[in-house]
Design a protein around this motif. Structure first.
Motif, mmCIF file in Angstrom:
data_model
loop_
_atom_site.group_PDB
_atom_site.id
_atom_site.type_symbol
_atom_site.label_atom_id
_atom_site.label_comp_id
_atom_site.label_asym_id
_atom_site.label_seq_id
_atom_site.Cartn_x
_atom_site.Cartn_y
_atom_site.Cartn_z
ATOM 1 N N ARG A 1 7.309 -11.263 11.427
ATOM 2 C CA ARG A 1 7.121 -11.889 12.739
ATOM 3 C C ARG A 1 7.596 -13.342 12.740
ATOM 4 O O ARG A 1 8.079 -13.837 13.761
ATOM 5 C CB ARG A 1 5.656 -11.803 13.156
ATOM 6 C CG ARG A 1 5.207 -10.381 13.512
ATOM 7 C CD ARG A 1 4.064 -10.369 14.501
ATOM 8 N NE ARG A 1 3.672 -9.013 14.870
ATOM 9 C CZ ARG A 1 4.282 -8.284 15.786
ATOM 10 N NH1 ARG A 1 5.332 -8.788 16.422
ATOM 11 N NH2 ARG A 1 3.863 -7.057 16.079
ATOM 12 N N SER A 2 7.473 -14.012 11.612
ATOM 13 C CA SER A 2 7.974 -15.392 11.542
ATOM 14 C C SER A 2 9.496 -15.414 11.673
ATOM 15 O O SER A 2 10.070 -16.353 12.239
ATOM 16 C CB SER A 2 7.543 -16.041 10.218
ATOM 17 O OG SER A 2 8.161 -15.409 9.111
ATOM 18 N N VAL B 1 3.917 -8.068 7.533
ATOM 19 C CA VAL B 1 4.063 -8.171 8.983
ATOM 20 C C VAL B 1 4.156 -9.636 9.407
ATOM 21 O O VAL B 1 4.975 -10.007 10.261
ATOM 22 C CB VAL B 1 2.873 -7.482 9.692
ATOM 23 C CG1 VAL B 1 2.892 -7.775 11.194
ATOM 24 C CG2 VAL B 1 2.909 -5.984 9.453
ATOM 25 N N LYS B 2 3.361 -10.475 8.780
ATOM 26 C CA LYS B 2 3.368 -11.905 9.112
ATOM 27 C C LYS B 2 4.732 -12.524 8.822
ATOM 28 O O LYS B 2 5.255 -13.307 9.612
ATOM 29 C CB LYS B 2 2.272 -12.618 8.326
ATOM 30 C CG LYS B 2 2.110 -14.085 8.687
ATOM 31 C CD LYS B 2 0.949 -14.706 7.913
ATOM 32 C CE LYS B 2 0.787 -16.182 8.287
ATOM 33 N NZ LYS B 2 -0.346 -16.805 7.553
ATOM 34 N N ARG B 3 5.341 -12.151 7.695
ATOM 35 C CA ARG B 3 6.643 -12.706 7.326
ATOM 36 C C ARG B 3 7.733 -12.219 8.276
ATOM 37 O O ARG B 3 8.629 -12.985 8.657
ATOM 38 C CB ARG B 3 6.984 -12.327 5.882
ATOM 39 C CG ARG B 3 6.086 -13.009 4.865
ATOM 40 C CD ARG B 3 6.460 -12.625 3.436
ATOM 41 N NE ARG B 3 7.807 -13.046 3.075
ATOM 42 C CZ ARG B 3 8.305 -12.952 1.837
ATOM 43 N NH1 ARG B 3 7.547 -12.443 0.862
ATOM 44 N NH2 ARG B 3 9.526 -13.345 1.575
ATOM 45 N N ASP C 1 10.412 -14.963 15.316
ATOM 46 C CA ASP C 1 10.238 -16.184 16.106
ATOM 47 C C ASP C 1 11.531 -16.988 16.175
ATOM 48 O O ASP C 1 11.787 -17.697 17.151
ATOM 49 C CB ASP C 1 9.117 -17.046 15.515
ATOM 50 C CG ASP C 1 7.749 -16.406 15.703
ATOM 51 O OD1 ASP C 1 7.632 -15.536 16.591
ATOM 52 O OD2 ASP C 1 6.819 -16.757 14.953
ATOM 53 N N HIS D 1 -3.756 -2.824 8.310
ATOM 54 C CA HIS D 1 -4.039 -4.168 7.784
ATOM 55 C C HIS D 1 -3.546 -4.359 6.361
ATOM 56 O O HIS D 1 -3.373 -5.504 5.911
ATOM 57 C CB HIS D 1 -5.547 -4.428 7.844
ATOM 58 C CG HIS D 1 -6.328 -3.579 6.894
ATOM 59 N ND1 HIS D 1 -6.650 -2.256 7.172
ATOM 60 C CD2 HIS D 1 -6.830 -3.842 5.654
ATOM 61 C CE1 HIS D 1 -7.326 -1.754 6.146
ATOM 62 N NE2 HIS D 1 -7.451 -2.684 5.230
ATOM 63 N N TYR E 1 8.598 -7.306 0.508
ATOM 64 C CA TYR E 1 7.683 -8.401 0.800
ATOM 65 C C TYR E 1 6.314 -8.168 0.169
ATOM 66 O O TYR E 1 5.676 -9.092 -0.341
ATOM 67 C CB TYR E 1 7.540 -8.586 2.314
ATOM 68 C CG TYR E 1 8.724 -9.253 2.971
ATOM 69 C CD1 TYR E 1 9.690 -9.907 2.206
ATOM 70 C CD2 TYR E 1 8.891 -9.230 4.355
ATOM 71 C CE1 TYR E 1 10.778 -10.522 2.807
ATOM 72 C CE2 TYR E 1 9.972 -9.859 4.961
ATOM 73 C CZ TYR E 1 10.913 -10.491 4.187
ATOM 74 O OH TYR E 1 11.986 -11.100 4.781
ATOM 75 N N ASP F 1 4.639 -10.636 -2.607
ATOM 76 C CA ASP F 1 3.336 -11.256 -2.329
ATOM 77 C C ASP F 1 2.237 -10.769 -3.270
ATOM 78 O O ASP F 1 1.048 -11.017 -3.037
ATOM 79 C CB ASP F 1 2.927 -10.983 -0.878
ATOM 80 C CG ASP F 1 3.850 -11.700 0.100
ATOM 81 O OD1 ASP F 1 4.544 -12.649 -0.321
ATOM 82 O OD2 ASP F 1 3.893 -11.298 1.278
ATOM 83 N N GLN G 1 -0.503 -6.561 6.126
ATOM 84 C CA GLN G 1 -0.633 -7.780 6.923
ATOM 85 C C GLN G 1 0.315 -8.891 6.473
ATOM 86 O O GLN G 1 0.940 -9.561 7.297
ATOM 87 C CB GLN G 1 -2.079 -8.267 6.871
ATOM 88 C CG GLN G 1 -2.343 -9.476 7.756
ATOM 89 C CD GLN G 1 -3.808 -9.886 7.745
ATOM 90 O OE1 GLN G 1 -4.623 -9.244 7.083
ATOM 91 N NE2 GLN G 1 -4.158 -10.921 8.481
ATOM 92 N N SER G 2 0.449 -9.094 5.169
ATOM 93 C CA SER G 2 1.292 -10.188 4.676
ATOM 94 C C SER G 2 2.758 -9.953 5.017
ATOM 95 O O SER G 2 3.477 -10.890 5.402
ATOM 96 C CB SER G 2 1.134 -10.327 3.155
ATOM 97 O OG SER G 2 1.536 -9.140 2.484
#
Length: 252
Positions: A125-126, A121-123, A129, A115, A154, A158, A118-119
């Motif tokens: 995954r975007s 991983v989110k970027r 997409d 976790h 990243y 962040d 997390q930030s």
């Protein structure tokens, strides 16, 4: 090339390889399973048999029942070490004829992060997409080899820091704890100590040398003699332990 391997030459080769593997500097004492394999072949001193038995434990072609699980980042000191073990896992899977597509490899990499990432991983995954699954070409920044540095960048953008876990050894187990005070690696060469990883403003070696230089002004003849005597005693004990360890390895 073209050199015939006689029975005598093969015996020399297998014995040389065995004694090399038997060194604890090659396979440490805490690797109990591997040391047991070495000890089982002590009479024949056949290094090739040792290597085959080791490979048999991990290579899916030699042992189809062997099972490896995907590594988790929290089990390793940093994300780069985690990446190394993940690529080894993927190679093992390929030997077992389970080949993962680039997108699946990236998902394995992201799934193994905890976790704290997390930030990042989110970027990532975007970005995935916007990557069509039918497109065989992998975006350059999503190539597996680039992911560890991408995640760290990243995290820094962040407001986070590179996560480094220091290793604590106890009962032959490795335990990793987050070390928030560790400096982030910087890919520059320090002009003071000539090593990479930090700028001149964060050169610990130079700081230590400056402290020692100032401290040397306080050392009189009496203290100098005491310091050198104590160091010589400690160094002698250290040397004795190493010699004993080497002799024990040779006897095996």
């Amino acid at each position: 090339y073209g050199l015939s391997i006689t029975t005598t030459r093969y015996a020399d080769m297998k014995s040389t390889l065995y004694h090399w593997l038997a060194q604890r500097s090659i396979i440490s004492a805490d690797q109990n399973d591997l040391r047991n394999i070495i000890n089982r072949h002590a009479i024949l001193t056949d290094g090739y048999c040792v290597l085959y038995e080791i490979m048999e434990r991990i290579h899916p072609v030699l042992d189809p029942d062997v099972l490896f699980t995907a590594p988790q980042c929290s089990d390793y000191s940093n994300i780069h070490e985690y990446y190394t073990f993940l690529t080894s896992f993927l190679m093992h899977e390929e030997f077992a004829r389970r080949r993962y597509k680039p997108r699946e490899q990236i998902n394995h990499f992201l799934r193994g992060l905890d976790h704290t990432y997390q930030s990042a991983v989110k970027r990532i995954r975007s970005q995935m997409d916007g990557w069509k699954q039918s497109d065989p070409n992998v975006p350059e920044n999503l190539i597996m080899a680039n992911l560890p540095n991408l995640v760290e960048r990243y995290m820094e953008e962040d407001g986070g820091t590179a996560i480094v876990r220091r290793v604590e050894k106890g009962n032959h187990d490795k335990k990793f704890k987050s070390d928030e005070n560790s400096r982030q690696y910087v890919d520059v060469q320090c002009p003071l100590c000539q090593t990479f990883g930090h700028s001149k403003h964060n050169c610990d070696r130079m700081a230590i040398w400056l402290n020692l230089r100032e401290g040397s002004k306080l050392v009189d003849d009496k203290l100098r003699t005491k310091l050198l005597t104590n160091y010589a005693a400690v160094d002698a004990k250290r040397r004795s332990r190493k010699i004993t360890k080497v002799r024990g390895t040779v006897r095996q």
